[in-house]
Design an enzyme around this catalytic site. Sequence first.
Site, PDB file in Angstrom:
ATOM      1  N   GLN A 189       0.757  -1.128  -0.112  1.00 19.45           N
ATOM      2  CA  GLN A 189       0.078  -0.012  -0.058  1.00 19.45           C
ATOM      3  C   GLN A 189       0.891   1.208   0.055  1.00 19.45           C
ATOM      4  O   GLN A 189       1.512   1.492   0.876  1.00 19.45           O
ATOM      5  CB  GLN A 189      -0.905  -0.060   1.235  1.00 19.45           C
ATOM      6  CG  GLN A 189      -1.892   1.190   1.294  1.00 19.45           C
ATOM      7  CD  GLN A 189      -2.672   1.169   2.456  1.00 19.45           C
ATOM      8  OE1 GLN A 189      -2.314   1.671   3.432  1.00 19.45           O
ATOM      9  NE2 GLN A 189      -3.810   1.046   2.196  1.00 19.45           N
ATOM     10  N   TYR A 207      -6.258  11.297   3.109  1.00 18.78           N
ATOM     11  CA  TYR A 207      -4.698  11.608   2.937  1.00 18.78           C
ATOM     12  C   TYR A 207      -4.614  12.568   1.755  1.00 18.78           C
ATOM     13  O   TYR A 207      -5.451  12.920   1.111  1.00 18.78           O
ATOM     14  CB  TYR A 207      -4.003  10.212   2.732  1.00 18.78           C
ATOM     15  CG  TYR A 207      -4.071   9.293   3.969  1.00 18.78           C
ATOM     16  CD1 TYR A 207      -3.359   9.803   5.176  1.00 18.78           C
ATOM     17  CD2 TYR A 207      -4.433   8.021   4.131  1.00 18.78           C
ATOM     18  CE1 TYR A 207      -3.288   8.995   6.302  1.00 18.78           C
ATOM     19  CE2 TYR A 207      -4.380   7.171   5.059  1.00 18.78           C
ATOM     20  CZ  TYR A 207      -3.865   7.754   6.130  1.00 18.78           C
ATOM     21  OH  TYR A 207      -3.926   7.024   7.475  1.00 18.78           O
ATOM     22  N   ARG A 267     -10.369  -6.651  10.550  1.00 19.26           N
ATOM     23  CA  ARG A 267     -10.347  -7.101  11.904  1.00 19.26           C
ATOM     24  C   ARG A 267     -10.534  -8.611  12.198  1.00 19.26           C
ATOM     25  O   ARG A 267     -10.103  -9.384  13.058  1.00 19.26           O
ATOM     26  CB  ARG A 267     -11.476  -6.182  12.370  1.00 19.26           C
ATOM     27  CG  ARG A 267     -10.980  -4.720  12.935  1.00 19.26           C
ATOM     28  CD  ARG A 267     -12.058  -3.886  13.391  1.00 19.26           C
ATOM     29  NE  ARG A 267     -13.011  -3.673  12.173  1.00 19.26           N
ATOM     30  CZ  ARG A 267     -14.006  -2.926  12.366  1.00 19.26           C
ATOM     31  NH1 ARG A 267     -14.365  -2.236  13.416  1.00 19.26           N
ATOM     32  NH2 ARG A 267     -15.056  -2.811  11.335  1.00 19.26           N
TER      33      ARG A 267
END
Length: 427
Positions: free
Chosen positions: A111, A181, A358
């Site tokens: 990433q 971002y 998760r």
Amino acid sequence: MSSASPSTHTSEAHPDIFSPVTLGPVKLRNRIIKAATSEGRSPEGLVTDDLIDFHLDFVRGGAGMTTVAYCCVSPEGASAPGQILMSEKALPGLKRLTDAIHAEGGAVSAQLGHAGLVASKKITGVTAMGPSRFFNPSSMEYCRAIKQEEIPTVIDQFGQAAKIAVEAGFDAVELHFGHNYLPSSFLSPLLNRRKDEYGGSIENRARLVREIAQRVREVVGNRVAVIAKISMDDGLPGGIWLTESIRTAQLLDQDRTLDAIELTQGSSIIRQMYLFRGDVPVSEFAAVVKEPMKTGVRLFGKLALGNFPYRDLYMLEAARQFVPVMKNTKLILLGGINNLDHMNTGMQEGFDLIAMGRGLLREPDLINRIQQDHSVSSRCTHCNKCMYTVYARTHCVLEPDSHYLPLDDSASSYAVPEEHKLSITPV
């Protein structure tokens, strides 16, 4: 310039989630990706054995591809301490990581991100930059407006980072165009108030992400798959929402520079729980900071982080709006996927792959167990207490015997500025 793989969005019977899928030049053994989640396993900004073992667990546990979270394209693009900078210095460790993943029959993605206004001067040493001047309530700092002549440098930094990823043996790169971002902030009408060709209409505000994707494709050619992670909406009033994010996705699809788009939600500036949903671990965050911030977190932490109830497949309602738009680019569904029924729902809705975070953090072998027993479901409770473990080594707190926990004090943490400790930067 190479084009993305043809889309599989048809009305025919949906594909088997465990069947192989082609993603650009890469063939994945199944359609399940371990989503990027902050790791805290590279305290010096370099690959460690701990980081390699972390990702090995996911591919050994059945994921078709794992994602190394937030590799910075430049030093000033870091969103937290200890993130890997895509550089020649990091290359030997990155090669060790990809070799280890490939030896287990899995694939691995890097990433690539630039934090932009989410960055903090306390970490990078320089003033953060965004499309326009903006006060970040998470870092309690102002960012400056990036100069137009600096934009080509950022685009080139993504290209150079992608080059390092190819040299390191990654199968894919994931361009982080989400969570406010730097690339994502250009897409936001709240954050982008520019008057030049990078501001105004959504076509102008999408110019930066399109130019980054094009540069990366020019650099990597057909050697790796190119994925973009895009926020469908950021949860901020006046920010990114579906009408314009669908248009952004459509423009990227028309460019044919991407092999897939992973759809996400949320912001790293404030109300970060809009991405995670579920319990807000305010007391746990308060426990890792000193006064007077401790009292501030206890009093205002839930207000700052937001409080959004969890439900299964919570991104599906928004994500399904993108399916008819994609003609050339595959789609990856994220958010609240816990069992085979959820995965099959994604396939039935027209998605090509699914991503899990998760649930796999709690049980790295969950995919293998679901394949063996279709009734198995994730044991993740969405308590979100894993969130504050990013200050040391990310792990599920409900797995006390897990080797994710620190082995000794020297491995448990690295210095995190107190002012940064409520700045959760989801990946």
